[in-house]
Scaffold this motif. Structure first.
Motif, short mmCIF file in Angstrom:
data_model
loop_
_atom_site.label_atom_id
_atom_site.label_comp_id
_atom_site.label_asym_id
_atom_site.label_seq_id
_atom_site.Cartn_x
_atom_site.Cartn_y
_atom_site.Cartn_z
N ILE A 46 0.84 -1.21 0.00
CA ILE A 46 0.00 0.00 0.00
C ILE A 46 0.87 1.25 0.00
N PHE A 47 1.88 1.29 0.89
CA PHE A 47 2.77 2.45 0.94
C PHE A 47 3.53 2.62 -0.37
N ALA A 48 3.94 1.52 -0.99
CA ALA A 48 4.68 1.60 -2.25
C ALA A 48 3.79 2.17 -3.37
N ILE A 49 2.55 1.75 -3.43
CA ILE A 49 1.63 2.27 -4.45
C ILE A 49 1.38 3.77 -4.23
N VAL A 50 1.15 4.16 -2.99
CA VAL A 50 0.96 5.58 -2.68
C VAL A 50 2.23 6.37 -3.03
N PRO A 68 10.39 6.11 -1.48
CA PRO A 68 10.39 4.75 -0.96
C PRO A 68 9.03 4.45 -0.37
N PRO A 69 8.65 3.28 -0.10
CA PRO A 69 9.32 2.00 -0.27
C PRO A 69 9.11 1.44 -1.67
N TYR A 70 9.81 0.37 -1.93
CA TYR A 70 9.75 -0.25 -3.25
C TYR A 70 8.65 -1.31 -3.28
N LEU A 71 8.06 -1.48 -4.44
CA LEU A 71 6.93 -2.38 -4.59
C LEU A 71 7.36 -3.85 -4.60
N LYS A 72 8.45 -4.17 -5.27
CA LYS A 72 8.83 -5.57 -5.47
C LYS A 72 9.04 -6.36 -4.18
N PRO A 73 9.85 -5.90 -3.21
CA PRO A 73 10.04 -6.73 -2.01
C PRO A 73 8.77 -6.88 -1.18
N ASN A 74 7.89 -5.90 -1.24
CA ASN A 74 6.65 -5.97 -0.48
C ASN A 74 5.65 -6.93 -1.13
N LEU A 75 5.58 -6.93 -2.46
CA LEU A 75 4.73 -7.90 -3.15
C LEU A 75 5.24 -9.32 -2.95
N GLN A 76 6.56 -9.49 -2.96
CA GLN A 76 7.14 -10.81 -2.73
C GLN A 76 6.78 -11.31 -1.33
N ALA A 77 6.84 -10.45 -0.33
CA ALA A 77 6.48 -10.83 1.03
C ALA A 77 5.00 -11.20 1.11
N LEU A 78 4.17 -10.42 0.45
CA LEU A 78 2.73 -10.68 0.47
C LEU A 78 2.42 -12.02 -0.20
N ARG A 79 3.03 -12.29 -1.34
CA ARG A 79 2.82 -13.57 -2.03
C ARG A 79 3.36 -14.74 -1.21
N ALA A 80 4.51 -14.57 -0.61
CA ALA A 80 5.10 -15.65 0.19
C ALA A 80 4.22 -15.98 1.38
N SER A 81 3.62 -14.98 1.99
CA SER A 81 2.75 -15.24 3.15
C SER A 81 1.49 -15.98 2.73
N ARG A 82 1.00 -15.71 1.55
CA ARG A 82 -0.21 -16.37 1.08
C ARG A 82 0.06 -17.83 0.72
#
Length: 88
Positions: A46-50, A68-82
């Motif tokens: 969310i912060f990366a998109i904003v 900042p922050p960057y989108l890629k590491p946050n999306l990777q964390a979100l996908r990994a948690s799912r």
């Protein structure tokens, strides 16, 4: 004043910022690793998109700022948690 702004940005709960690691550790201690990864990844995304919207608005107005922050590491964390959550 600039140092205070950098401090505030660095404490956002998003990867790879320090605030993301702190937030992850706090949530992990209470709810477990999978939930911590999910919530940190979600907030970071969310912060990366904003931040990217602000960056684009800055380009359009002629006042470019680093966002900042960057989108890629946050999306990777979100996908990994799912992927780690059990199916019901």
């Amino acid at each position: 004043m600039l140092n205070l702004v950098w401090c505030a940005v660095n404490l956002l709960p998003a990867f790879p910022l320090d605030g993301g690691h702190l937030f992850h550790d706090l949530v992990e201690a209470r709810y477990g690793s999978d939930r911590a990864l999910f919530w940190t990844g979600l907030f970071g995304t969310i912060f990366a998109i904003v931040a990217k919207i602000i960056f684009i608005a800055g380009i359009l107005t002629g006042f470019v700022i680093w966002s900042p922050p960057y989108l890629k590491p946050n999306l990777q964390a979100l996908r990994a948690s799912r992927q780690h959550q059990p199916t019901r």
